[in-house]
Scaffold this active site. Structure first.
Site, PDB file in Angstrom:
ATOM      1  N   SER A  74      16.265  32.828  20.506  1.00  0.00           N
ATOM      2  CA  SER A  74      14.977  32.653  19.895  1.00  0.00           C
ATOM      3  C   SER A  74      15.116  31.771  18.761  1.00  0.00           C
ATOM      4  O   SER A  74      16.140  31.443  18.029  1.00  0.00           O
ATOM      5  CB  SER A  74      14.808  34.075  19.482  1.00  0.00           C
ATOM      6  OG  SER A  74      13.633  34.255  18.483  1.00  0.00           O
ATOM      7  N   TYR A 107      15.912  42.402  15.330  1.00  0.00           N
ATOM      8  CA  TYR A 107      15.830  41.378  16.474  1.00  0.00           C
ATOM      9  C   TYR A 107      16.653  39.853  16.241  1.00  0.00           C
ATOM     10  O   TYR A 107      17.413  39.523  17.033  1.00  0.00           O
ATOM     11  CB  TYR A 107      14.123  41.119  16.846  1.00  0.00           C
ATOM     12  CG  TYR A 107      14.231  39.923  18.210  1.00  0.00           C
ATOM     13  CD1 TYR A 107      14.261  40.421  19.097  1.00  0.00           C
ATOM     14  CD2 TYR A 107      13.948  38.757  18.122  1.00  0.00           C
ATOM     15  CE1 TYR A 107      14.052  39.580  20.456  1.00  0.00           C
ATOM     16  CE2 TYR A 107      13.584  37.746  18.785  1.00  0.00           C
ATOM     17  CZ  TYR A 107      13.880  38.410  20.221  1.00  0.00           C
ATOM     18  OH  TYR A 107      13.566  37.348  21.177  1.00  0.00           O
TER      19      TYR A 107
END
Length: 238
Positions: A142, A155
């Site tokens: 990400s 996350y």
């Protein structure tokens, strides 16, 4: 269509980017080992793959099941003898919000799915990958890793850990046939993105199908890079 079908395992295969990757692999004539929690969603994917003239091996499994991952590795080794590709796509967004209010259960589950499960998969699938003439592994990461932000703590911690893990494996495999890379899809029109950014217009984002076409290139025998961090918006612009 590929001249010789390759066996590729995809986690989180039943929806979003994972589903698109599975269908693109099938479209090119590969055999997909599809892993997801929902048996019904996997069966729907299987129907779509069969319509494309390919086949899938369905594995309904929660990646928090460490023993299940170990068993999966043994079954692949015994049944197929080798594994040509591995796409670590499954991911959990977890709780978005201040770290001080994030419950331990949510934090630990996010780390377990996004990081720990992939460490177990590397161990379980490694022997079968090394039996392939041109094994390839791709891990979805990400943009929050190079650009960390407030309220995304669990996350982005899990993805930062994943990148470190993958780069270690790439270095360890540098003199072998295995090529290991990271793929950052950026913002994509998925359910997870809609959950994270509810006010965003999804029609401004690339589709999972768009992203899948670029990602599967990293699974081909022709791919020579290893330890690379490939960003979709950069390869799509070329």
């Amino acid at each position: 269509m590929t001249s010789t079908p390759r066996l590729v395992l995809v986690t989180g295969a039943s929806r979003g980017i994972g589903r698109a990757i599975s269908l693109e692999l099938a479209r090119q004539g590969n055999i997909v080992v599809a892993i997801a929690r929902s048996k019904a969603a996997l069966e729907k994917l299987d129907d779509e793959i069969r319509k494309l003239g390919s086949e899938a091996v369905l594995v309904p499994m929660d990646l928090k099941d460490t023993k299940g991952i170990e068993t999966l590795g043994k079954i692949i080794a015994e049944k197929f003898g080798k594994l040509d590709g591995f796409v670590a796509n499954a991911g959990l967004l977890g709780t978005l919000g201040p770290l001080e209010t994030c419950g331990p259960r949510s934090f630990e589950e996010t780390i377990q799915v996004n990081l720990t499960a992939n460490a177990h998969l590397i161990r379980a699938l490694g022997p079968s990958l090394h039996r392939s003439e041109s094994p390839r592994a791709v891990f979805i990461t990400s943009g929050v890793v190079p650009r960390p932000r407030a309220f995304w703590g669990p996350y982005q911690a899990s993805k930062a850990g994943l990148e470190a893990l993958v780069k270690a494996w790439a270095d360890e495999s540098e003199k072998m046939a295995l090529r290991v890379n990271l793929f950052d899809p950026g913002a994509v029109r998925t359910g997870m993105r809609a959950e994270a950014m509810p006010g965003e217009d999804p029609m401004t984002l690339p589709t999972p199908d768009d992203v899948a076409k670029e990602l599967v290139k990293l699974l081909t025998p022709e791919e020579t890079r290893t330890g690379a961090r490939v960003v979709y918006r950069e390869v799509a612009a070329n």
